[in-house]
Motif scaffolding. Structure first.
Motif, PDB file in Angstrom:
ATOM      1  N   ALA A 142     -33.579 -95.023  36.827  1.00  0.00           N
ATOM      2  CA  ALA A 142     -33.426 -94.356  35.531  1.00  0.00           C
ATOM      3  C   ALA A 142     -32.158 -93.505  35.509  1.00  0.00           C
ATOM      4  O   ALA A 142     -31.417 -93.493  34.513  1.00  0.00           O
ATOM      5  N   GLU A 143     -31.894 -92.800  36.597  1.00  0.00           N
ATOM      6  CA  GLU A 143     -30.696 -91.967  36.642  1.00  0.00           C
ATOM      7  C   GLU A 143     -29.428 -92.811  36.674  1.00  0.00           C
ATOM      8  O   GLU A 143     -28.409 -92.447  36.065  1.00  0.00           O
ATOM      9  N   ARG A 144     -29.466 -93.948  37.364  1.00  0.00           N
ATOM     10  CA  ARG A 144     -28.278 -94.813  37.382  1.00  0.00           C
ATOM     11  C   ARG A 144     -27.921 -95.269  35.969  1.00  0.00           C
ATOM     12  O   ARG A 144     -26.741 -95.330  35.617  1.00  0.00           O
ATOM     13  N   PHE A 145     -28.916 -95.576  35.170  1.00  0.00           N
ATOM     14  CA  PHE A 145     -28.630 -95.990  33.797  1.00  0.00           C
ATOM     15  C   PHE A 145     -28.135 -94.818  32.947  1.00  0.00           C
ATOM     16  O   PHE A 145     -27.274 -94.997  32.076  1.00  0.00           O
ATOM     17  N   GLU A 146     -28.656 -93.629  33.192  1.00  0.00           N
ATOM     18  CA  GLU A 146     -28.126 -92.453  32.490  1.00  0.00           C
ATOM     19  C   GLU A 146     -26.667 -92.229  32.850  1.00  0.00           C
ATOM     20  O   GLU A 146     -25.827 -91.939  31.986  1.00  0.00           O
ATOM     21  N   ARG A 147     -26.355 -92.377  34.129  1.00  0.00           N
ATOM     22  CA  ARG A 147     -24.975 -92.190  34.567  1.00  0.00           C
ATOM     23  C   ARG A 147     -24.064 -93.301  34.028  1.00  0.00           C
ATOM     24  O   ARG A 147     -22.894 -93.050  33.709  1.00  0.00           O
ATOM     25  N   LEU A 148     -24.580 -94.518  33.935  1.00  0.00           N
ATOM     26  CA  LEU A 148     -23.804 -95.605  33.335  1.00  0.00           C
ATOM     27  C   LEU A 148     -23.429 -95.258  31.900  1.00  0.00           C
ATOM     28  O   LEU A 148     -22.272 -95.416  31.489  1.00  0.00           O
ATOM     29  N   GLU A 149     -24.388 -94.770  31.131  1.00  0.00           N
ATOM     30  CA  GLU A 149     -24.078 -94.451  29.733  1.00  0.00           C
ATOM     31  C   GLU A 149     -23.081 -93.304  29.625  1.00  0.00           C
ATOM     32  O   GLU A 149     -22.150 -93.363  28.812  1.00  0.00           O
ATOM     33  N   GLU A 150     -23.241 -92.283  30.446  1.00  0.00           N
ATOM     34  CA  GLU A 150     -22.269 -91.185  30.401  1.00  0.00           C
ATOM     35  C   GLU A 150     -20.884 -91.665  30.831  1.00  0.00           C
ATOM     36  O   GLU A 150     -19.862 -91.233  30.281  1.00  0.00           O
ATOM     37  N   THR A 151     -20.831 -92.570  31.802  1.00  0.00           N
ATOM     38  CA  THR A 151     -19.548 -93.118  32.234  1.00  0.00           C
ATOM     39  C   THR A 151     -18.863 -93.859  31.091  1.00  0.00           C
ATOM     40  O   THR A 151     -17.643 -93.713  30.878  1.00  0.00           O
ATOM     41  N   LEU A 152     -19.618 -94.634  30.348  1.00  0.00           N
ATOM     42  CA  LEU A 152     -19.052 -95.334  29.197  1.00  0.00           C
ATOM     43  C   LEU A 152     -18.524 -94.343  28.162  1.00  0.00           C
ATOM     44  O   LEU A 152     -17.433 -94.520  27.609  1.00  0.00           O
ATOM     45  N   GLN A 153     -19.275 -93.296  27.907  1.00  0.00           N
ATOM     46  CA  GLN A 153     -18.837 -92.285  26.939  1.00  0.00           C
ATOM     47  C   GLN A 153     -17.564 -91.595  27.399  1.00  0.00           C
ATOM     48  O   GLN A 153     -16.634 -91.377  26.607  1.00  0.00           O
ATOM     49  N   ILE A 154     -17.495 -91.263  28.695  1.00  0.00           N
ATOM     50  CA  ILE A 154     -16.315 -90.586  29.228  1.00  0.00           C
ATOM     51  C   ILE A 154     -15.094 -91.497  29.172  1.00  0.00           C
ATOM     52  O   ILE A 154     -14.001 -91.071  28.765  1.00  0.00           O
ATOM     53  N   SER A 164      -8.673 -87.679  22.149  1.00  0.00           N
ATOM     54  CA  SER A 164      -9.303 -86.401  22.469  1.00  0.00           C
ATOM     55  C   SER A 164      -9.289 -86.141  23.969  1.00  0.00           C
ATOM     56  O   SER A 164      -9.756 -86.960  24.762  1.00  0.00           O
ATOM     57  N   ASP A 165      -8.759 -84.972  24.350  1.00  0.00           N
ATOM     58  CA  ASP A 165      -8.869 -84.542  25.749  1.00  0.00           C
ATOM     59  C   ASP A 165      -9.819 -83.353  25.864  1.00  0.00           C
ATOM     60  O   ASP A 165      -9.728 -82.546  26.797  1.00  0.00           O
ATOM     61  N   ALA A 166     -10.734 -83.259  24.922  1.00  0.00           N
ATOM     62  CA  ALA A 166     -11.704 -82.162  24.902  1.00  0.00           C
ATOM     63  C   ALA A 166     -12.621 -82.238  26.118  1.00  0.00           C
ATOM     64  O   ALA A 166     -12.763 -83.298  26.738  1.00  0.00           O
ATOM     65  N   PRO A 167     -13.259 -81.161  26.487  1.00  0.00           N
ATOM     66  CA  PRO A 167     -14.226 -81.206  27.577  1.00  0.00           C
ATOM     67  C   PRO A 167     -15.375 -82.158  27.258  1.00  0.00           C
ATOM     68  O   PRO A 167     -15.684 -82.419  26.090  1.00  0.00           O
ATOM     69  N   TYR A 168     -15.988 -82.665  28.313  1.00  0.00           N
ATOM     70  CA  TYR A 168     -17.193 -83.492  28.173  1.00  0.00           C
ATOM     71  C   TYR A 168     -18.302 -82.822  28.961  1.00  0.00           C
ATOM     72  O   TYR A 168     -18.132 -82.470  30.135  1.00  0.00           O
ATOM     73  N   GLU A 169     -19.446 -82.656  28.322  1.00  0.00           N
ATOM     74  CA  GLU A 169     -20.596 -82.038  28.964  1.00  0.00           C
ATOM     75  C   GLU A 169     -21.780 -82.974  28.837  1.00  0.00           C
ATOM     76  O   GLU A 169     -22.315 -83.185  27.752  1.00  0.00           O
ATOM     77  N   HIS A 190     -25.238 -85.429  33.706  1.00  0.00           N
ATOM     78  CA  HIS A 190     -24.846 -85.658  35.090  1.00  0.00           C
ATOM     79  C   HIS A 190     -23.376 -85.364  35.366  1.00  0.00           C
ATOM     80  O   HIS A 190     -23.009 -85.116  36.520  1.00  0.00           O
ATOM     81  N   TYR A 191     -22.522 -85.432  34.346  1.00  0.00           N
ATOM     82  CA  TYR A 191     -21.091 -85.268  34.559  1.00  0.00           C
ATOM     83  C   TYR A 191     -20.537 -84.203  33.620  1.00  0.00           C
ATOM     84  O   TYR A 191     -20.926 -84.124  32.446  1.00  0.00           O
ATOM     85  N   THR A 192     -19.606 -83.426  34.142  1.00  0.00           N
ATOM     86  CA  THR A 192     -18.904 -82.423  33.340  1.00  0.00           C
ATOM     87  C   THR A 192     -17.413 -82.562  33.596  1.00  0.00           C
ATOM     88  O   THR A 192     -16.971 -82.565  34.757  1.00  0.00           O
ATOM     89  N   LEU A 193     -16.650 -82.719  32.539  1.00  0.00           N
ATOM     90  CA  LEU A 193     -15.192 -82.776  32.629  1.00  0.00           C
ATOM     91  C   LEU A 193     -14.625 -81.597  31.856  1.00  0.00           C
ATOM     92  O   LEU A 193     -14.919 -81.421  30.662  1.00  0.00           O
ATOM     93  N   GLY A 194     -13.803 -80.782  32.521  1.00  0.00           N
ATOM     94  CA  GLY A 194     -13.220 -79.635  31.853  1.00  0.00           C
ATOM     95  C   GLY A 194     -12.165 -80.012  30.832  1.00  0.00           C
ATOM     96  O   GLY A 194     -11.991 -79.331  29.811  1.00  0.00           O
ATOM     97  N   ARG A 195     -11.467 -81.114  31.087  1.00  0.00           N
ATOM     98  CA  ARG A 195     -10.454 -81.612  30.146  1.00  0.00           C
ATOM     99  C   ARG A 195     -10.290 -83.102  30.381  1.00  0.00           C
ATOM    100  O   ARG A 195      -9.829 -83.517  31.445  1.00  0.00           O
ATOM    101  N   ALA A 196     -10.626 -83.915  29.411  1.00  0.00           N
ATOM    102  CA  ALA A 196     -10.613 -85.374  29.566  1.00  0.00           C
ATOM    103  C   ALA A 196      -9.220 -85.939  29.277  1.00  0.00           C
ATOM    104  O   ALA A 196      -9.032 -86.825  28.434  1.00  0.00           O
TER     105      ALA A 196
END
Length: 290
Positions: A130-142, A150-155, A158-164
């Motif tokens: 279940a977590e691998r699929f959550e991380r897959l979706e966040e990876t696609l979004q990032i 947009s280089d806005a932060p991503y929250e 599982h993942y946080t980017l201060g500046r994309a």
């Protein structure tokens, strides 16, 4: 219909000393005969149906960078990247770099990962399903955000980017095409409908039903089903003197009738360039008419 080649077996007759020569020769020949996509696995050990874990395996993105340098037209991708093996910001940067250095020929092929043995062996992340699929979706979004303006932060969960920030940007705009591998009906095919430019499904009796489920997800999300390229990976072995060619063409025609637009030949032994010559002479000219 298009044809691609998957390089999955690096246990060639000359061993590691011949990798550079073999890879360059195979890649250039594939391009010359009309292969549209060239892929490698994102594994660090060999997988069971090809050989034991101890057999040679090259890291995917280093290999793709080399293939970019020795080819000019063929599209390049990992079939498919294990989403949890790399932080998403670094993955987006790797695919962007491949796109820039190949002058716009990179794809992001991605999935949720499945090989726990190699992950545990080399200390790579391998959370529960279940977590691998959550991380897959966040990876696609990032990745999609980093390929946007947009280089806005991503929250995320599982993942946080201060500046994309992603500079330079990809050559292909709005982004390198995204292929999601897998036929999971609730999660994977829904993500295909929401995020991807292509799906990859198994060549099985379930194929038509999987495509129907993808169509249902597209209807639910308001996505045009026809804008998603349908790909299938299956073995294409012409056999001695091309004796299997007629049967292969008949099967590929059946796949085309279901809407499959790209067939990827899995598990090609890169030292068997005679296969590629037959594929180029007798298969690709025919499927181009489908």
């Amino acid at each position: 219909m298009e044809l691609g080649i998957h390089l999955a077996n690096f246990t060639w007759s000359g061993g590691p000393a011949t990798f550079v020569t073999d890879l360059a020769r195979t890649a250039r020949l594939a391009e010359d005969v009309g292969v549209r996509k060239l892929s490698v696995m994102d594994h660090v050990w060999q997988i069971g149906h090809i050989g034991p874990p101890e057999h040679e395996m090259l890291e995917a993105y280093t290999t793709l960078g080399y293939l970019a340098a020795v080819t000019e037209k063929v599209e390049l991708l990992a079939w498919v990247t294990a989403a949890v093996y790399r932080e998403p910001g670094l993955l987006a940067k790797e695919v962007t770099t491949l796109d820039v250095l190949s002058r716009g020929r990179a794809w992001l092929g991605i999935g949720a990962a499945w090989n726990e043995e190699e992950s545990r062996g080399l200390g790579l992340p391998f959370p529960p399903t279940a977590e691998r699929f959550e991380r897959l979706e966040e990876t696609l979004q990032i990745c999609l955000q980093m390929w946007s303006d947009s280089d806005a932060p991503y929250e995320g969960k599982h993942y946080t980017l201060g500046r994309a920030l992603n500079s330079p940007q990809s050559v292909q705009r709005p982004h390198p095409p995204i292929l999601i591998g897998g036929g999971g009906e609730r999660k994977t095919l829904r993500m295909v409908a929401q995020y991807a430019d292509a799906c990859n499904l198994f060549d099985s009796p379930e194929l038509e039903r999987k495509l129907d489920i993808l169509r249902e997800h597209c209807e639910t999300l308001g996505r045009d089903y026809d804008t998603i390229a349908k790909t299938v990976m299956c073995p294409i072995d012409p056999g001695p003197d091309g004796q299997n060619v007629d049967a292969i063409l008949a099967h590929l025609k059946d796949l085309s009738a279901l809407g499959v637009q790209h067939v990827h030949s899995r598990g090609l032994d890169g030292s068997r360039t005679d296969w590629l010559e037959v594929i180029g002479e007798r298969i690709i000219p025919e499927i181009n008419r489908f």
